[in-house]
Write a protein that holds these residues in place. Structure first.
Motif, short mmCIF file in Angstrom:
data_model
loop_
_atom_site.label_atom_id
_atom_site.label_comp_id
_atom_site.label_asym_id
_atom_site.label_seq_id
_atom_site.Cartn_x
_atom_site.Cartn_y
_atom_site.Cartn_z
N ILE A 153 0.87 3.99 -2.97
CA ILE A 153 0.39 5.35 -2.66
C ILE A 153 1.47 6.37 -3.01
N GLN A 170 -13.06 1.53 5.41
CA GLN A 170 -12.70 0.12 5.37
C GLN A 170 -14.00 -0.67 5.32
N VAL A 175 -1.44 10.81 3.97
CA VAL A 175 -2.46 9.83 3.60
C VAL A 175 -3.66 9.94 4.54
N GLU A 176 -4.81 9.58 4.02
CA GLU A 176 -6.04 9.61 4.81
C GLU A 176 -6.81 8.33 4.54
N LEU A 177 -7.15 7.60 5.59
CA LEU A 177 -7.97 6.40 5.46
C LEU A 177 -9.42 6.85 5.35
N HIS A 194 -9.96 -1.49 1.58
CA HIS A 194 -9.47 -0.29 2.24
C HIS A 194 -9.38 0.81 1.21
N THR A 233 0.84 -1.20 0.00
CA THR A 233 0.00 0.00 0.00
C THR A 233 0.87 1.24 0.00
N VAL A 244 -7.81 4.51 0.62
CA VAL A 244 -6.82 5.43 1.17
C VAL A 244 -6.60 6.56 0.15
N ALA A 276 -2.07 4.33 8.29
CA ALA A 276 -2.62 5.60 7.79
C ALA A 276 -2.64 6.67 8.90
N VAL A 299 -3.63 -1.48 8.26
CA VAL A 299 -3.77 -0.35 7.33
C VAL A 299 -4.24 0.89 8.09
N LYS A 347 -4.35 9.85 -1.02
CA LYS A 347 -3.08 10.58 -0.85
C LYS A 347 -3.44 12.04 -0.74
#
Length: 81
Positions: free
Chosen positions: A28, A65, A60-62, A74, A24, A76, A54, A50, A78
């Protein structure tokens, strides 16, 4: 189904910790700011792995999920350029 439009999908099904997070991060890094990566994983540990990655990673932003029957998804984003 997710409400996010993924720019790219990363399939890490069949891979266990730490590979989903490692792959990941690698993927990313190749995206532009604002783009969304969808990660498909079968490792149940990827949910916390993950999320933890994050949370502790700048840029990065989750987003979401989703726990499916066989696959964990997931999303994510950028956030930096």
């Amino acid at each position: 189904m997710s409400e996010y439009e993924a720019t790219r999908t990363l399939d890490v099904t069949g891979q266990n910790c730490p590979m989903p997070v490692v792959k990941t991060k690698q993927t990313i890094d190749d995206l532009d700011g604002g783009e969304v990566l969808e990660v498909l994983a079968t490792d149940p540990g990827s949910m916390s792995d993950v999320a933890g990655w994050a949370e502790t990673t700048d840029g990065v932003e989750l987003l979401e999920q989703v726990e499916g029957e066989d696959v964990f998804r997931h999303y994510v984003r950028k956030t930096d350029q």
